[in-house]
Design an enzyme around this catalytic site. Structure first.
Site, PDB file in Angstrom:
ATOM      1  N   ASP A 161       0.834  -1.200   0.000  1.00  0.00           N
ATOM      2  CA  ASP A 161       0.000   0.000   0.000  1.00  0.00           C
ATOM      3  C   ASP A 161       0.870   1.251   0.000  1.00  0.00           C
ATOM      4  OD1 ASP A 161      -2.116   1.769   0.230  1.00  0.00           O
ATOM      5  OD2 ASP A 161      -2.226   1.578   2.410  1.00  0.00           O
ATOM      6  N   ASP A 356      -1.759   5.548  -5.344  1.00  0.00           N
ATOM      7  CA  ASP A 356      -1.999   4.667  -4.199  1.00  0.00           C
ATOM      8  C   ASP A 356      -2.307   3.247  -4.666  1.00  0.00           C
ATOM      9  OD1 ASP A 356      -2.742   3.431  -1.860  1.00  0.00           O
ATOM     10  OD2 ASP A 356      -4.569   4.589  -1.567  1.00  0.00           O
TER      11      ASP A 356
END
Length: 567
Positions: A161, A356
């Site tokens: 992440d 992201d």
């Protein structure tokens, strides 16, 4: 052709328009954001090249840094991100398995392979080995029953992440995960720091404790090193049904780390301890794959310390990192087909625009999203599409063998180049944002819209990232994009990149409305100080004769100034 009767039995609401069938999205939330000793593979020696970038390449025959072992070190969890295997603790655990026996009695399996039932059936022998018995007996007379054993090596898969900064792993049983990191059972090196930690994401949140332990990456840099670890003890909406990962690996900057930026993130620790370059690169290979497919599973590569030229084609185009918290970039414009949405560039960067990997979709500010849907509807061959498809509550289904992508246009994002007077264009084909999710009754293929609206800014998630090889060059404060060699279907590329283009027609600064979190902290502390002074005044008024009393509001943890909003 009439829809199969089985669909009616499932109570799906169908509406047919231009050959499409809309099915309410019941099994998918429409929102995806969005853990024994380890024998490391001996590293082959690879050179640091003199290509002008100072980066290491696995394709070179000599040297000291190996990237070849990092290729294909990611696996994809359909619609829920990409994960890497890590080993944690001393000796290295790959997890403690949460199992159920034939009678569905919940149990925990420690790393030695013993099943420890959670109930009155557990006792210990004089040798310290666990026993299970069928009735209450004295611990000195436990009767041995048969034991459930599993392979000694259990994977601890961690979601990659780039939109958060904590390394966190499940440290307690949860119904949606198969195993967890047991901090007390077998890791002699785990140290609890005495701090609690809580993180909230766009989807889900967790609470736990902050500790430190030794970590190694079987398909990563060689070595074992101490890393800050958040042990997740409770969570809500974070772990999802049927996921294959048990934790999250936050690769963003320390500013996002919780409980405060003094917690050194995972990749920062690698750079400091191993001396690798402050750069990593990411290839996510799920383009054009169905989320329901068990044959062609998604995968990818996380290259720590540089880039690997065999994973992409053509040049790498770089855009500056605007702020070092998220990987914040500057989006200049967006096109549907060849049509510019003609919005002020600040609209695209409302709040922030970030890259992201932990977010599945391309998320757009509300005004941008509405303009995008209007433009797609206007240019699409399908004129009467249910609004439920656009807002993520319905799937669009076609008969098997039909390809809906020809009905939709390409989408293009323009990013500011390192030369601020120029831009470059990232283009994704419909196969990347009209995403196959499942089939119905073996006769229909159903798709979702891979774009959603957002109140927290623009997020370039997996919908776009799967088309490109993305370089996170933190050392030079820039992000790079190149064509990924796995973003192909039937031999044809699913993404395009082009430039340079003049940026003279847009503002010199499109990110003027960016929120700076350190400034918000200062404001928060200032307001708290003011409240403290007011409280002192109130206390004084209580002891001084006075009939007038004033009431003041208070700042809570739900205040927009102090809320820990990660995504």
């Amino acid at each position: 052709m009439a829809p199969p009767a089985a669909l009616l039995a499932l109570s799906f609401c169908l509406s047919v328009s231009d050959g499409s069938i809309l099915v309410p999205l019941r099994l998918f939330s429409g929102n995806f954001t969005f853990s024994s000793a380890v024998g490391l593979v001996a590293l082959r020696q690879v050179a640091l090249t003199a290509d002008g970038s100072g980066l290491s390449l696995a394709s070179d025959p000599t040297g000291t840094v190996n990237f070849l072992d990092m290729v294909n070190n990611l696996k994809g969890d359909s619609g829920r991100g990409y994960y890497i295997e890590l080993s944690i603790g001393t000796p290295g655990q790959k997890g403690a398995l949460f199992v159920k026996d034939a009678a569905r009695q919940a149990a925990v399996l420690d790393v030695r392979g013993w099943m420890l039932p959670l109930g009155p059936w557990l006792c210990m022998s004089s040798e310290g080995l666990p026993h299970m018995h069928s009735h209450d007996v004295d611990g000195s007379s436990c009767s041995m029953l048969s034991w459930l054993t599993v392979p000694s090596e259990l994977q601890m898969n961690i979601l990659v992440d780039t939109g958060s900064s904590n390394f966190a792993v499940a440290a307690a049983p949860h119904p949606f995960i198969t195993h967890f990191f047991n901090t007390a059972l077998s890791s002699s090196s785990y140290q609890y720091t005495g701090q609690g930690v809580a993180v909230r994401y766009t989807q889900g949140n967790w609470n736990g404790e902050l500790g430190m332990d030794l970590v190694s990456i079987p398909e990563g840099p060689n070595g074992t090193f101490p890393i800050n670890i958040a042990a997740i003890l409770s969570s809500e909406g974070f772990f999802l049904p049927d996921i294959n990962w048990q934790g999250i690996l936050g690769l963003a900057y320390p500013l996002l780390a919780r409980p405060d930026p003094s917690v050194t993130p995972f990749f920062d620790s690698l750079v400091q301890q191993l001396g690798i370059p402050d750069i990593f690169s990411l290839q996510m290979c799920g383009a054009g794959l169905s989320a329901s497919s068990t044959v062609d599973a998604a995968g990818g590569s996380l290259i720590m310390g540089g880039t690997e030229s065999t994973l992409y084609t053509g040049p790498v185009w770089y855009t500056p990192i605007v702020e070092e918290w998220y990987y914040q970039v500057e989006v200049l414009k967006l096109e549907v087909g060849n049509q510019n949405l003609e919005l002020d560039c600040k609209e695209y960067n409302t709040d922030k625009a970030i890259v992201d990997s932990g977010t599945t979709l391309l998320r757009l500010p509300v005004n941008v999203f509405n303009a995008l849907v209007t433009a797609i509807t206007r240019s699409s061959l399908i004129q009467e599409f249910s609004s439920g498809f656009w807002d993520g509550t319905k799937l669009a289904c076609w008969m098997k063998g039909e390809t809906p992508w020809r009905f939709f246009p390409k989408l293009s994002l323009y990013l500011r180049a390192t030369n601020s007077s120029q831009s470059f264009r990232l283009t994704i084909l419909p196969q990347l944002y009209i995403q196959q999710i499942t089939d119905v009754d073996g006769t229909l293929d159903c798709f979702r819209f891979g774009v959603s609206s957002s109140v927290n800014g623009l997020v370039i998630g997996a919908t776009v990232m799967e088309g490109f090889y993305v370089v996170f060059d933190r050392a030079q404060r820039r992000l790079g994009f190149a064509l990924s060699n796995c973003a192909v279907s039937a031999g044809l590329p699913l993404s395009e990149i082009a430039g340079p283009f003049s940026a003279a027609d847009v503002a010199s600064n499109c990110s003027g409305g960016v929120r700076n979190e350190p400034v918000l902290w200062v404001i928060s502390y200032a307001l708290i100080a003011v409240c403290a002074l007011v409280l002192i005044v109130l206390l004084l008024l209580l002891v001084v004769p006075c009939r007038r009393r004033n009431s003041f509001g208070e700042i809570t943890d739900e205040s927009s100034l102090v809320r820990h909003r990660i995504k």
